[in-house]
Design an enzyme around this catalytic site. Structure first.
Site, PDB file in Angstrom:
ATOM      1  N   LYS A 169       0.738  -1.094   0.068  1.00  0.00           N
ATOM      2  CA  LYS A 169      -0.074   0.186  -0.051  1.00  0.00           C
ATOM      3  C   LYS A 169       1.005   1.259   0.186  1.00  0.00           C
ATOM      4  O   LYS A 169       2.098   0.897  -0.119  1.00  0.00           O
ATOM      5  CB  LYS A 169      -1.014  -0.063   1.289  1.00  0.00           C
ATOM      6  CG  LYS A 169      -2.036  -1.172   1.140  1.00  0.00           C
ATOM      7  CD  LYS A 169      -3.021  -0.633  -0.108  1.00  0.00           C
ATOM      8  CE  LYS A 169      -3.856  -2.130  -0.376  1.00  0.00           C
ATOM      9  NZ  LYS A 169      -4.628  -2.848   0.440  1.00  0.00           N
TER      10      LYS A 169
HETATM   11  C1  LIG Z   1      -5.762  -3.913   0.797  1.00  0.00           C
HETATM   12  C2  LIG Z   1      -7.253  -3.585   0.710  1.00  0.00           C
HETATM   13  C3  LIG Z   1      -7.970  -4.026   2.088  1.00  0.00           C
HETATM   14  C4  LIG Z   1      -7.372  -4.741   3.043  1.00  0.00           C
HETATM   15  O1  LIG Z   1      -6.353  -4.332   3.790  1.00  0.00           O
HETATM   16  P1  LIG Z   1      -5.592  -5.266   4.796  1.00  0.00           P
HETATM   17  O2  LIG Z   1      -4.806  -4.292   5.558  1.00  0.00           O
HETATM   18  O3  LIG Z   1      -4.652  -6.165   4.045  1.00  0.00           O
HETATM   19  O4  LIG Z   1      -6.501  -5.983   5.635  1.00  0.00           O
HETATM   20  C5  LIG Z   1      -9.133  -3.722   1.869  1.00  0.00           C
HETATM   21  N1  LIG Z   1      -9.940  -2.996   1.035  1.00  0.00           N
HETATM   22  C6  LIG Z   1      -9.115  -2.796  -0.119  1.00  0.00           C
HETATM   23  C7  LIG Z   1      -9.872  -2.012  -0.974  1.00  0.00           C
HETATM   24  C8  LIG Z   1      -7.754  -2.861  -0.048  1.00  0.00           C
HETATM   25  O5  LIG Z   1      -6.960  -2.737  -1.408  1.00  0.00           O
END
Ligand SMILES: *Cc1c(COP(=O)(O)O)cnc(C)c1O
Length: 399
Positions: free
Chosen positions: A190
Site C-alpha cells: 500500500k
Molecule cells: C488492501 C485492501 C484491504 C485490506 O487491507 P489489509 O490491511 O490487508 O487488511 C481492504 N480493502 C481494499 C480496497 C484493499 O485494497
C-alpha cells in the site's frame, strides 16, 4: 529491463525506529503505536485514530462500532477486495453489491440514489476510494447532492474503505476527516506500509471508545496502561467479547518512518501517473482511468488501465506479454459478484453489474511506485505501444 509491479520505498528512519523498539525490549503495543496514532490523526485531520493490525480489522471494528448486527444490510461495491465485504458477513449482516462508474471505478451519487430506491433499509455504505481517487462526497457545482448529503438524508452511515486513499483529499480535506469512519491499510504494497497494519480514523468519540475496547479483547484497560499505571497490572475487567487487533510497536515504528515521507511518496507516484497519461493517452485500444479531482488530491495508489472493444489483444495475453518483457502488473479486481461465495449465497447475476463486467474483461494495473525511473516508465509505455498500439480499427483504416 525489469520493472516490478511494486517496490518498497524505505529510508534510514525505518531502521532507526525499529532498532529503538528492539532496544527498548517492548515489542507490542505501547508508546510507538500511540505516537503513530497521534501523528496519523493529525495528518488526516481526524480527532481520533486507532492503530490495528490490518485494514480488515479496522473495517470490522468500524461496523461493530456502528452497531451493525445480524440481518442488517450494507452497501458494498462489487469492484473491491473481498475484505470490504467479508466484514459485513462477520457480523451476520448482508452485503448488497453495487456497480461502479467505468472510468473512476467509484460508486457515484447516481449509483447510490438508484440503489437506495431499490433497497431503502440500508444501514451503512462501505465506500471504496478506488486506486486513491476520492469518491464524490460533496455536492457538485450544479447543487446536485454528493454522497455525504444523500447518506445523511437517508440515515445511512459511511465507512470509508480508504485502503487506497492515503493521502487523498477532497478540496484540501483528507479522506480521514469526513464522516463517519475511515479505515486505512498499511499492507506491504500500500502507499505507506507497516508490513501488515491498519488504522481507523473518526471524529466520533463513541466510535473511538468502542473501537479501542474491541481492538484488545474487550478489556477495559489497554496492556500498556496495565504496565505503566499505578493500579495493579493484573487487575482488569472484560466488558465485551473483543478481538485481538492491536498494532505492535515494532510495526508502528516502521509506520512512523513511512508517514514522514507520505507526501513525497504521493508526489512521486503522481509524476508516474502523469507520464502514463501523457504517453498512453493516444492508444485507441486503452481506456485510461479518469481523474475528476486535481492530481494533487489523488493518492495514486493504482494506475488501472482497461483494454476496450477496439483492442486486438486480450487482457490475459497482454499481461503474459508484459511479464515476458520483464514488467509486473496486477488486476484490480475480479469483481465480488463473480466470487463463488457471494455469487452463490446472494444469487448475483453479472448482468446487474455492466461497468464492473466491462472492467473485469479488460483491466490491468500498471507498475506505480515512488522510485520508478523515467527509463522504466518509458519502457512500460513503449511495450504497451508495441502490444496494444495498433487496434483492430486502426488496422482496418490503414488497409
Ligand atoms: C488492501 C485492501 C484491504 C485490506 O487491507 P489489509 O490491511 O490487508 O487488511 C481492504 N480493502 C481494499 C480496497 C484493499 O485494497
Amino acid at each position: 529491463m525489469k520493472v516490478p509491479f511494486f517496490k518498497l520505498s524505505c529510508g534510514d528512519n525505518e531502521y532507526a525506529y525499529v532498532r529503538d523498539v528492539l532496544d527498548s525490549g517492548w515489542l507490542t503495543t505501547a508508546g510507538k503505536a500511540q505516537e503513530f496514532e497521534l501523528r496519523f490523526a493529525e495528518c488526516v485531520g481526524a480527532k481520533y485514530a486507532v492503530a490495528v493490525n490490518s485494514c480488515t480489522a479496522a473495517l470490522h471494528l468500524a461496523l461493530d462500532a456502528l452497531d451493525v448486527k445480524q440481518g442488517d444490510r450494507v452497501f458494498v461495491p462489487t469492484m473491491t477486495f473481498t475484505a470490504t465485504a467479508e466484514v459485513v458477513n462477520y457480523l451476520g449482516a448482508h452485503p448488497v453489491f453495487l456497480d461502479c462508474d467505468y472510468l473512476t471505478r467509484n460508486i457515484t451519487p447516481a449509483i447510490l440514489r438508484d440503489a437506495i430506491t431499490r433497497c431503502p433499509d440500508i444501514k451503512v455504505l462501505m465506500l471504496v476510494h478506488f486506486g486513491g481517487h476520492p469518491a464524490q462526497l460533496l455536492d457538485d457545482e450544479n447543487g446536485d447532492e454528493g454522497i455525504l448529503a444523500i447518506c445523511k438524508r437517508h440515515g445511512i452511515r459511511i465507512v470509508h474503505d480508504a485502503a487506497h486513499a492515503f493521502p487523498a483529499q477532497i478540496d484540501g480535506k483528507s479522506i480521514g476527516g469526513f464522516p463517519d469512519i475511515s479505515c486505512f491499510s498499511f499492507y506491504a504494497n500500500k502507499t505507506i506500509t507497516t508490513g501488515e497494519g491498519g488504522m481507523l480514523a473518526t471524529d466520533d468519540e463513541a466510535v473511538y471508545a468502542r473501537a479501542k475496547l474491541m481492538r484488545l479483547h474487550g478489556i477495559d484497560r489497554d496492556v500498556w496502561d496495565r504496565f505503566t499505571s499505578s493500579k495493579a497490572g493484573w487487575e482488569y475487567d472484560v466488558v465485551a467479547p473483543g478481538y485481538k487487533y492491536n498494532m505492535p510497536d515494532l510495526a508502528a515504528a516502521v509506520g512512523l518512518a513511512q508517514l514522514e515521507n507520505a507526501s513525497l511518496f504521493r508526489a512521486a507516484r503522481q509524476r508516474c501517473a502523469e507520464v502514463y497519461f501523457a504517453r498512453l493517452g493516444s492508444i485507441e485500444a486503452i481506456d485510461l482511468p479518469r481523474s475528476d479531482v486535481s492530481h494533487e488530491d489523488h493518492a495514486w495508489h493504482l494506475f488501472p488501465i482497461t483494454l476496450n472493444s477496439s483492442a486486438s489483444i486480450e487482457r490475459d495475453s497482454l499481461i503474459q506479454e508484459l511479464t515476458q518483457a520483464g514488467i509486473g502488473t496486477s488486476v484490480h479486481y475480479k469483481p465480488l459478484h463473480r466470487m463463488t461465495y457471494y455469487r452463490d449465497r446472494y444469487q448475483l447475476r453479472k448482468e446487474k453489474f455492466p461497468s464492473a463486467e466491462r472492467l473485469w474483461s479488460g483491466t490491468l494495473s500498471l507498475p506505480l511506485y515512488p522510485t520508478m525511473t523515467n527509463e522504466q516508465l518509458q519502457y512500460v509505455c513503449d511495450q504497451l505501444w508495441r502490444l496494444a498500439g495498433s487496434s483492430c480499427s486502426s488496422l482496418k483504416s490503414a488497409a
